[in-house]
Design a protein around this motif. Structure first.
Motif, PDB file in Angstrom:
ATOM      1  N   THR A 203      29.071  41.768  43.358  1.00 63.84           N
ATOM      2  CA  THR A 203      29.061  42.632  44.589  1.00 63.84           C
ATOM      3  C   THR A 203      30.387  42.671  45.170  1.00 63.84           C
ATOM      4  O   THR A 203      30.936  43.727  45.395  1.00 63.84           O
ATOM      5  CB  THR A 203      27.913  42.335  45.327  1.00 63.84           C
ATOM      6  N   ILE A 204      31.022  41.455  45.262  1.00 64.62           N
ATOM      7  CA  ILE A 204      32.146  41.360  46.108  1.00 64.62           C
ATOM      8  C   ILE A 204      33.399  42.049  45.004  1.00 64.62           C
ATOM      9  O   ILE A 204      34.210  42.672  45.593  1.00 64.62           O
ATOM     10  CB  ILE A 204      32.548  39.873  46.523  1.00 64.62           C
ATOM     11  N   LEU A 205      33.489  41.470  43.921  1.00 60.82           N
ATOM     12  CA  LEU A 205      34.466  42.104  43.006  1.00 60.82           C
ATOM     13  C   LEU A 205      34.667  43.540  42.543  1.00 60.82           C
ATOM     14  O   LEU A 205      35.671  44.085  42.388  1.00 60.82           O
ATOM     15  CB  LEU A 205      34.602  41.043  41.585  1.00 60.82           C
ATOM     16  N   CYS A 206      33.284  44.035  42.757  1.00 56.71           N
ATOM     17  CA  CYS A 206      33.105  45.572  42.351  1.00 56.71           C
ATOM     18  C   CYS A 206      33.003  46.413  43.486  1.00 56.71           C
ATOM     19  O   CYS A 206      33.262  47.787  43.283  1.00 56.71           O
ATOM     20  CB  CYS A 206      31.929  45.715  41.311  1.00 56.71           C
ATOM     21  N   THR A 207      32.789  45.961  44.761  1.00 61.53           N
ATOM     22  CA  THR A 207      32.702  46.919  45.646  1.00 61.53           C
ATOM     23  C   THR A 207      33.793  46.642  46.925  1.00 61.53           C
ATOM     24  O   THR A 207      33.932  47.785  47.930  1.00 61.53           O
ATOM     25  CB  THR A 207      31.436  46.806  46.544  1.00 61.53           C
ATOM     26  N   ARG A 208      34.723  45.745  46.922  1.00 58.39           N
ATOM     27  CA  ARG A 208      35.703  45.786  47.710  1.00 58.39           C
ATOM     28  C   ARG A 208      36.992  46.238  47.286  1.00 58.39           C
ATOM     29  O   ARG A 208      37.451  46.583  46.333  1.00 58.39           O
ATOM     30  CB  ARG A 208      35.847  44.327  48.318  1.00 58.39           C
ATOM     31  N   ALA A 210      41.018  47.013  46.594  1.00 55.10           N
ATOM     32  CA  ALA A 210      42.058  46.071  46.025  1.00 55.10           C
ATOM     33  C   ALA A 210      42.909  45.151  47.136  1.00 55.10           C
ATOM     34  O   ALA A 210      43.125  43.962  46.902  1.00 55.10           O
ATOM     35  CB  ALA A 210      43.205  46.848  45.240  1.00 55.10           C
ATOM     36  N   THR A 211      43.124  45.907  48.035  1.00 57.95           N
ATOM     37  CA  THR A 211      43.925  45.177  48.992  1.00 57.95           C
ATOM     38  C   THR A 211      43.044  44.123  49.890  1.00 57.95           C
ATOM     39  O   THR A 211      43.586  43.131  50.039  1.00 57.95           O
ATOM     40  CB  THR A 211      44.402  46.197  50.267  1.00 57.95           C
ATOM     41  N   HIS A 212      41.831  44.550  50.227  1.00 59.29           N
ATOM     42  CA  HIS A 212      40.849  43.602  50.729  1.00 59.29           C
ATOM     43  C   HIS A 212      40.659  42.168  49.733  1.00 59.29           C
ATOM     44  O   HIS A 212      40.777  41.087  50.097  1.00 59.29           O
ATOM     45  CB  HIS A 212      39.576  44.263  50.735  1.00 59.29           C
ATOM     46  N   LEU A 213      40.445  42.735  48.361  1.00 60.57           N
ATOM     47  CA  LEU A 213      40.206  41.492  47.549  1.00 60.57           C
ATOM     48  C   LEU A 213      41.556  40.641  47.392  1.00 60.57           C
ATOM     49  O   LEU A 213      41.293  39.307  47.077  1.00 60.57           O
ATOM     50  CB  LEU A 213      39.908  42.082  46.063  1.00 60.57           C
ATOM     51  N   LEU A 214      42.731  41.065  47.364  1.00 59.29           N
ATOM     52  CA  LEU A 214      43.936  40.228  47.294  1.00 59.29           C
ATOM     53  C   LEU A 214      43.970  39.143  48.662  1.00 59.29           C
ATOM     54  O   LEU A 214      44.283  38.052  48.330  1.00 59.29           O
ATOM     55  CB  LEU A 214      45.093  40.984  47.457  1.00 59.29           C
ATOM     56  N   ARG A 215      43.327  39.612  49.548  1.00 62.44           N
ATOM     57  CA  ARG A 215      43.330  38.805  50.893  1.00 62.44           C
ATOM     58  C   ARG A 215      42.202  37.633  50.602  1.00 62.44           C
ATOM     59  O   ARG A 215      42.432  36.625  50.958  1.00 62.44           O
ATOM     60  CB  ARG A 215      43.189  39.521  52.011  1.00 62.44           C
ATOM     61  N   VAL A 216      41.216  38.190  50.012  1.00 60.60           N
ATOM     62  CA  VAL A 216      40.067  37.569  49.607  1.00 60.60           C
ATOM     63  C   VAL A 216      40.373  36.168  48.710  1.00 60.60           C
ATOM     64  O   VAL A 216      40.057  34.868  48.774  1.00 60.60           O
ATOM     65  CB  VAL A 216      38.805  38.012  48.847  1.00 60.60           C
ATOM     66  N   PHE A 217      41.184  36.748  47.614  1.00 64.83           N
ATOM     67  CA  PHE A 217      41.760  35.651  46.607  1.00 64.83           C
ATOM     68  C   PHE A 217      42.646  34.386  47.435  1.00 64.83           C
ATOM     69  O   PHE A 217      42.472  33.469  46.749  1.00 64.83           O
ATOM     70  CB  PHE A 217      42.508  36.277  45.660  1.00 64.83           C
ATOM     71  N   GLU A 218      43.502  34.967  48.251  1.00 64.00           N
ATOM     72  CA  GLU A 218      44.263  34.223  49.299  1.00 64.00           C
ATOM     73  C   GLU A 218      43.294  33.296  49.845  1.00 64.00           C
ATOM     74  O   GLU A 218      43.764  31.742  49.809  1.00 64.00           O
ATOM     75  CB  GLU A 218      45.045  34.850  50.232  1.00 64.00           C
ATOM     76  N   GLU A 219      42.413  33.462  50.630  1.00 63.29           N
ATOM     77  CA  GLU A 219      41.254  32.657  51.530  1.00 63.29           C
ATOM     78  C   GLU A 219      40.432  31.882  50.562  1.00 63.29           C
ATOM     79  O   GLU A 219      40.517  30.756  50.868  1.00 63.29           O
ATOM     80  CB  GLU A 219      40.591  33.606  52.331  1.00 63.29           C
ATOM     81  N   TYR A 220      40.296  32.301  49.182  1.00 59.26           N
ATOM     82  CA  TYR A 220      39.424  31.493  48.402  1.00 59.26           C
ATOM     83  C   TYR A 220      40.165  30.272  47.940  1.00 59.26           C
ATOM     84  O   TYR A 220      39.527  29.292  47.786  1.00 59.26           O
ATOM     85  CB  TYR A 220      39.009  32.414  47.108  1.00 59.26           C
ATOM     86  N   LYS A 221      41.543  30.546  47.785  1.00 55.37           N
ATOM     87  CA  LYS A 221      42.553  29.473  47.346  1.00 55.37           C
ATOM     88  C   LYS A 221      42.526  28.318  48.225  1.00 55.37           C
ATOM     89  O   LYS A 221      42.353  26.930  47.975  1.00 55.37           O
ATOM     90  CB  LYS A 221      43.632  29.871  46.683  1.00 55.37           C
ATOM     91  N   LYS A 222      42.665  28.799  49.523  1.00 53.97           N
ATOM     92  CA  LYS A 222      42.550  27.724  50.781  1.00 53.97           C
ATOM     93  C   LYS A 222      41.257  26.907  50.622  1.00 53.97           C
ATOM     94  O   LYS A 222      41.422  25.663  50.844  1.00 53.97           O
ATOM     95  CB  LYS A 222      42.639  28.297  52.032  1.00 53.97           C
ATOM     96  N   ILE A 223      40.078  27.545  50.536  1.00 55.80           N
ATOM     97  CA  ILE A 223      38.874  26.952  50.651  1.00 55.80           C
ATOM     98  C   ILE A 223      38.439  25.963  49.623  1.00 55.80           C
ATOM     99  O   ILE A 223      38.084  24.861  49.591  1.00 55.80           O
ATOM    100  CB  ILE A 223      37.674  27.991  50.936  1.00 55.80           C
TER     101      ILE A 223
END
Length: 327
Positions: A203-208, A210-223
């Motif tokens: 759901t997240i990978l297919c509906t967000r 690209a700009t939003h996902l790049l931020r998600v990937f950054e936050e994910y790495k921190k967590i």
């Protein structure tokens, strides 16, 4: 270069077509090249690899008007092997070509999931819409229904989700709160639990966007203290893993993704000619020049030098003519 920016860059186009174009002499050159015993392959390369797709369609019309024959069918009867496959690919209008590649990936026994993943994860919403339209016109069935009939489980779900083109939002606005929430949801769906909540990833990978996902990937790495790619590799496998990783790669850098596809098509023993032909033909009027630059940066050699090492004959000459000069 985020994937959605790649469509608007003129400098990416490797095959620009002929500025002083007249389809009639081109059609005549092709007719002479295939008339009688033997074929003048170089004449075919010189015409068809140096014209835009729209110009090739006009040449085909002129060929039929002048000589009463279908150009693509004539080419098929005169050429053979990989060279034939490449030249025939050039004759398809772009969306019909991609529809054909998807159809071929699903017909007969076994499904070439890699082809479907590559096309669906790397195209824009408008392109996907045109591909679906061309597919229905040419094969009389719905692309979505055929994918559902030919795949199953979470792979089927991610492919159907990708087909909706919901990631194609070019807004540069990102809600930091939502990006953080998505990153936390991905962590909770994978690394934090035994087993994986695949639908949350899909759901997240297919509906967000690209700009939003790049931020998600950054936050994910921190967590998670690891990249989203590493988590996908440890949480999934097979075609679902390939599909998810392809979405991530296309989101991060589309040109890098295609450069990698081309490199691995030629690396090691044997060549994956289907991947090589499809990606050079389909990107030649979009961003092949940018892919060439990325290729050189990633692998320390030019795309044309690797093609020269890995292919031969008319097939090699036609590929090199499409790729054009080195960056």
């Amino acid at each position: 270069m985020a994937w959605w920016k790649a469509w608007i860059e003129q400098e990416g186009i490797a095959v620009k077509g002929s500025p002083h174009f007249n389809p009639d002499p081109d059609a005549e050159t092709l007719y002479k090249a295939m008339k009688g015993i033997g074929t003048n392959e170089q004449a075919i390369i010189d015409v068809l690899t140096k014209r835009s797709n729209a110009q090739r369609q006009q040449i085909a019309k002129s060929f039929k008007a002048q000589f009463g024959k279908d150009l693509t069918e004539t080419l098929k009867s005169e050429l053979s092997g990989k060279f034939e496959r490449l030249i025939v690919a050039l004759m398809y209008p772009p969306y019909r070509y991609e529809a054909k590649e998807l159809h071929d990936a699903m017909k007969g026994l076994g499904t070439k999931e890699g082809v479907i993943i590559e096309i669906l994860a790397s195209r824009t919403k408008n392109q996907l819409r045109e591909i679906m339209k061309a597919y229905e016109e040419d094969y009389g069935s719905s692309l979505e229904e055929d994918i559902q009939a030919d795949t199953s489980g979470y792979l089927e779900r991610i492919l159907v989700c990708l087909l909706q083109g919901s990631r194609d939002d070019v807004t540069s606005f990102v809600d930091p709160g939502l990006a953080l929430q998505d990153a936390q949801d991905l962590y909770a769906a994978g690394e934090k639990i035994c087993g994986t909540d695949e639908m949350k990833f899909i759901t997240i990978l297919c509906t967000r966007s690209a700009t939003h996902l790049l931020r998600v990937f950054e936050e994910y790495k921190k967590i998670a203290n690891k990249s989203i790619e590493d988590s996908i590799k440890s949480e999934t496998h097979g075609s679902l893993e390939e599909a998810m990783l392809t979405v991530v790669k296309c989101t991060r850098n589309l040109h890098r993704y295609f450069a990698e596809r081309l490199y691995y098509a030629m690396k090691g023993a044997g060549t994956c000619d289907g991947i090589l032909i499809r990606n050079i033909v389909s990107r030649s009027e979009i961003d092949l020049n940018l892919i060439k630059c990325q290729f050189k940066e990633m692998y320390g050699k030019t795309l044309s030098s690797v093609i020269t090492e890995d292919t031969s004959g008319d097939y090699k000459d036609a590929l090199l003519s499409l790729v054009g000069s080195d960056p």
